[in-house]
Scaffold this active site. Structure first.
Site, PDB file in Angstrom:
ATOM      1  N   GLY A  16       0.364  -1.086  -0.071  1.00 26.15           N
ATOM      2  CA  GLY A  16       0.241  -0.141  -0.346  1.00 26.15           C
ATOM      3  C   GLY A  16       1.232   1.417  -0.001  1.00 26.15           C
ATOM      4  O   GLY A  16       0.285   2.289   0.376  1.00 26.15           O
ATOM      5  N   LEU A  94      -5.224  -6.703  -6.829  1.00 24.25           N
ATOM      6  CA  LEU A  94      -4.742  -7.580  -7.725  1.00 24.25           C
ATOM      7  C   LEU A  94      -6.226  -8.142  -8.363  1.00 24.25           C
ATOM      8  O   LEU A  94      -5.524  -9.713  -8.401  1.00 24.25           O
ATOM      9  CB  LEU A  94      -3.418  -8.162  -7.425  1.00 24.25           C
ATOM     10  CG  LEU A  94      -2.159  -7.561  -6.965  1.00 24.25           C
ATOM     11  CD1 LEU A  94      -1.331  -8.706  -6.685  1.00 24.25           C
ATOM     12  CD2 LEU A  94      -1.687  -6.907  -8.619  1.00 24.25           C
ATOM     13  N   HIS A 113      -1.699   2.857 -12.977  1.00 25.19           N
ATOM     14  CA  HIS A 113      -1.077   1.626 -13.690  1.00 25.19           C
ATOM     15  C   HIS A 113       1.002   1.929 -14.154  1.00 25.19           C
ATOM     16  O   HIS A 113       1.077   3.063 -14.415  1.00 25.19           O
ATOM     17  CB  HIS A 113      -1.504   1.599 -15.167  1.00 25.19           C
ATOM     18  CG  HIS A 113      -0.735   0.121 -16.348  1.00 25.19           C
ATOM     19  ND1 HIS A 113      -1.445  -0.609 -15.623  1.00 25.19           N
ATOM     20  CD2 HIS A 113      -0.123   0.456 -17.549  1.00 25.19           C
ATOM     21  CE1 HIS A 113      -0.296  -1.911 -16.321  1.00 25.19           C
ATOM     22  NE2 HIS A 113      -0.072  -1.135 -17.487  1.00 25.19           N
ATOM     23  N   GLU A 183       4.816   7.423  -9.705  1.00 22.49           N
ATOM     24  CA  GLU A 183       3.476   6.892  -8.742  1.00 22.49           C
ATOM     25  C   GLU A 183       3.393   7.325  -7.641  1.00 22.49           C
ATOM     26  O   GLU A 183       2.211   8.541  -7.203  1.00 22.49           O
ATOM     27  CB  GLU A 183       3.539   5.513  -8.622  1.00 22.49           C
ATOM     28  CG  GLU A 183       2.884   4.459  -9.684  1.00 22.49           C
ATOM     29  CD  GLU A 183       3.664   3.275  -9.892  1.00 22.49           C
ATOM     30  OE1 GLU A 183       2.876   2.689  -8.782  1.00 22.49           O
ATOM     31  OE2 GLU A 183       3.927   1.715 -10.068  1.00 22.49           O
TER      32      GLU A 183
END
Length: 200
Positions: A16, A94, A113, A183
């Site tokens: 996380g 997932l 992504h 990200e």
């Protein structure tokens, strides 16, 4: 309501780190949002531990707990409703989100992504396999994409993208580490864009 905070759910399966980056960005940037639920298909993972430590309600929900896909989707919708969730953020989740949930939260589910979609997306394209494919294709740059979730893998409208250079001598692991740093920046930026209409 001037002081309304958009209630967010995060769906996670692992450590996380994107969830943590978003959580800290909300506080640091004083964004009008708060996490009201952390949902995971794993009863124990880093994301659930972090959420519990921050007082965020956690729910373990796995398809294995239910006889049918419909029952699983119904339980997920029930949990989201009970916590007044307005937007869902996928952060290393997932599993495919059930279609009934995608339809109920149309254009209200975000995913990140680790590549520049529409390249290197689709079923099986997650984790290190994405970076391996980027290197094998001889790409000069890659990056991270925050997009809305629809019923197909990695096909929803793109909200925000940011590029990362591919360097000579990169391994899938070194590239993954550089993209992950990206990200942690672009996901909070995308949320801020969504909530306030401003770009960073």
């Amino acid at each position: 309501m001037a002081n309304h905070k958009t209630k967010l759910a995060v769906f996670c399966s692992g450590t996380g780190t994107n969830f943590q980056a978003i959580y800290h960005a909300i506080n640091e940037r004083d964004l009008p949002a708060e996490f009201s639920l952390c949902l995971s298909n794993r009863s124990e993972c880093g994301a659930m531990t972090f959420a519990a430590a921050k007082g965020i309600p956690t729910v373990h929900l796995s398809e294995k707990q239910y006889d049918t896909h419909e029952e699983f989707a119904s339980a997920m919708l029930k949990a989201l409703g009970e916590h007044d969730v307005e937007y869902i953020l996928l952060a290393g989740y997932l599993r495919k989100v059930p279609e009934a949930v995608v339809e109920a939260y149309n254009l209200k589910i975000l995913n990140i992504h680790p590549a520049l979609l529409p390249k290197f997306g689709g079923k099986g394209m997650y984790g290190i396999s994405v970076h391996q494919a980027v290197l094998e294709a001889g790409e000069k740059e890659t990056g991270a994409t925050v997009h809305y979730v629809d019923t197909e893998y990695d096909k929803g409208p793109i909200l925000l993208q940011r590029t990362v250079p591919v360097k000579k001598g990169d391994t899938p692991e070194s590239l993954a580490a550089r993209v992950l740093e990206c990200e942690h920046q672009v996901y909070p930026d995308a949320l801020e864009k969504l909530l306030t209409g401003t770009n960073r």
